[in-house]
Design a protein around this motif. Structure first.
Motif, PDB file in Angstrom:
ATOM      1  N   SER A  62      -6.438   8.491  -3.251  1.00 51.53           N
ATOM      2  CA  SER A  62      -5.348   8.462  -4.210  1.00 51.53           C
ATOM      3  C   SER A  62      -4.669   7.078  -4.219  1.00 51.53           C
ATOM      4  N   TYR A  63      -4.547   6.493  -3.056  1.00 51.98           N
ATOM      5  CA  TYR A  63      -3.981   5.135  -2.929  1.00 51.98           C
ATOM      6  C   TYR A  63      -4.839   4.122  -3.688  1.00 51.98           C
ATOM      7  N   GLN A  64      -6.155   4.274  -3.560  1.00 50.60           N
ATOM      8  CA  GLN A  64      -7.064   3.335  -4.226  1.00 50.60           C
ATOM      9  C   GLN A  64      -6.961   3.422  -5.747  1.00 50.60           C
ATOM     10  N   ASN A  98      -4.298   3.794  -7.241  1.00 52.70           N
ATOM     11  CA  ASN A  98      -2.911   3.411  -7.530  1.00 52.70           C
ATOM     12  C   ASN A  98      -2.044   4.588  -7.917  1.00 52.70           C
ATOM     13  N   TYR A 136      -0.062   9.513  -3.340  1.00 49.81           N
ATOM     14  CA  TYR A 136      -0.547   9.415  -1.961  1.00 49.81           C
ATOM     15  C   TYR A 136       0.615   9.576  -0.972  1.00 49.81           C
ATOM     16  N   LYS A 142       2.911   5.005   6.348  1.00 50.45           N
ATOM     17  CA  LYS A 142       3.411   4.675   5.000  1.00 50.45           C
ATOM     18  C   LYS A 142       3.667   3.178   4.868  1.00 50.45           C
ATOM     19  N   MET A 154       0.539   1.137   4.582  1.00 51.81           N
ATOM     20  CA  MET A 154      -0.122   1.258   3.278  1.00 51.81           C
ATOM     21  C   MET A 154       0.636   0.509   2.199  1.00 51.81           C
TER      22      MET A 154
END
Ligand code: ASP
Ligand code: MG
Length: 428
Positions: free
Chosen positions: A52-54, A56, A60, A110, A113
């Motif tokens: 989910s982070y990838q 954007n 996440y 967090k 990231m």
């Protein structure tokens, strides 16, 4: 020293963690190193967070909160009074500050990231997924200490040094041996499976399901007397009970046989785990965490499996390919080399090969959904027929009954027989 390894399934909830405590109380914990994986499906949850982070997707951050919550629930479960755990343990656990520790691990995740600048996916992956093991070992260590088992928490990244091949790091044995011997010899300790660190101190991982390997590394570096992998099955069976109705528990397995079984696809133990142990003839026990006193299986320096019985391995959803040349010429070395180039560039995993003068047959696993691309490329130079959705059966130590049993009711596309190993490609 002995090494115990508890996987994710054994610590998936509070009852699981309490059971691990019971295993130690039953089996004793002198001179013991304990390796613990991430709780339940935490590593998969962390993979979702990275995914989910990838993309954007700010969600996440919510996923991190969910994971935090899951761990808090386990802590709260452990704080509840249950039979067999004294009130004193519970109050010590409540006062151990474990909730704060977990919170600060989640906050630092967090923070890492949010600050991350790296575009290297594998690097980021290792920095993130390693948090699962940090969380689980913190909780288990706090609980053990509260319950009177004085275990030291060790950061595996200060014990296992690796190269920079993120997600599949190679161990620096010399460095690790020094660190492990200095810090762990003669101690009762707990550490994380699966993780290590590179020469810059960045976190690395040893590949999915790598905690067994961690246990083997520790045992090797400490000249351990044995490794025990605690599982929810009674030991290593001669077949997967989800596929076969009748299974037999294998009491003893030679190292090489276990490596062979793993090679053919049995989810016994990763061969990487066995090699260091074999080098020093350290036995590997696979035992049930429900019935810890039962014998289970030992993988060790013996001549043959005991009992000597056929072992079945099934790999489903494979693709069967048969190739011949377009001009009726024979399939020679250059063709075979060419075919393997294609297989490797399409990341196919080969389970079986068979060749004759005019044809070349293969059974492959299409892990990355590349079969159509592969077929397109091969068809430029060969006549290719293919069957998808086949199963590859391997039988080690086969006998007549085993062959009959495997063949009955199936259509056999290919059969290959060696001294100890029978392989069949079947369409079911
Ligand atoms: N937690 C890691 C994984 O799920 C390592 C392990 O369980 O052995 O792959
Ligand atoms: Mg796991």
């Amino acid at each position: 020293m002995r090494i115990y390894k508890f996987g994710g399934a054994s610590v998936k909830d509070a009852a699981g963690v309490r059971n691990v405590l019971k295993v130690l109380q039953t089996m004793g914990y002198e001179n013991l190193g304990i390796v613990v994986s991430a709780m339940g499906k935490t590593t998969n949850d962390l993979e979702d967070i990275i995914y989910s982070y990838q993309k954007n997707d700010p969600a996440y951050l919510d996923l991190i909160d969910n994971l935090h919550h899951k761990h808090e629930q386990i802590i709260e479960g452990l704080e509840m009074p249950v039979e067999g755990i004294e009130e004193l343990c519970l109050s010590r656990f409540r006062e151990s500050g474990i909730k704060k520790d977990i919170k600060s691990i989640m906050e630092s995740l967090k923070g890492e990231m949010l600050r991350n600048q790296s575009r290297n996916y594998s690097f980021l992956y290792d920095q993130v997924v390693s948090h699962g093991e940090l969380l689980s070992t913190k909780i288990v260590a706090a609980f053990f200490n509260a319950c009177g088992i004085p275990v030291l928490w060790k950061d595996a990244r200060q014990l296992i040094k690796t190269d920079r091949k993120y997600r599949d790091a190679g161990v620096n044995w010399l460095e690790s041996e020094k660190l492990i011997a200095n810090s762990c010899q003669g101690q009762l300790f707990i550490t994380q499976g699966f993780i290590g660190s590179d020469d810059n101190g960045f976190t690395t991982t040893l590949g999915r399901e790598g905690s067994d390997y961690t246990a083997a590394i520790l045992a090797y570096c400490l000249n351990g007397s044995g490794v025990t992998i605690w599982k929810d099955v009674p030991g290593v069976l001669n077949a997967d009970p989800r596929v076969f109705e009748q299974t037999v528990l294998l009491n003893k397995i030679p190292y090489n046989e276990a490596i062979e079984l793993a090679f053919y696809g049995a989810s016994v133990i990763h061969p990487k785990t066995l090699q260091p142990l074999q080098g020093k003839e350290i036995p590997l026990y696979v035992k049930s965490f429900i019935h810890p006193r039962n014998e289970g299986t030992v993988i060790t320096a013996v001549e043959t499996i005991e009992p000597l019985t056929p072992c079945y391995i099934v790999r489903k959803n494979m693709v069967f390919l048969k190739m011949s040349s377009r001009d009726f010429s024979v399939i020679g070395e250059n063709n075979i080399s060419d075919i393997f180039q294609e297989l490797s560039s399409h990341k196919m995993q080969v389970g079986l090969i068979q060749n004759s003068a005019i044809s070349f047959s293969l059974c492959v696993e299409d892990k990355y959904a590349k079969i159509n691309e592969l077929l397109k490329d091969l068809e430029l130079r060969y006549k290719v027929s293919h069957v998808e959705g086949v199963a590859l059966y391997t039988v080690r130590h086969y006998d007549g009954d085993a062959i009959e049993f495997i063949e009955s009711g199936k259509s056999v596309l290919l059969k290959q027989r060696a001294q100890e190993t029978l392989q069949l490609v079947v369409k079911e």
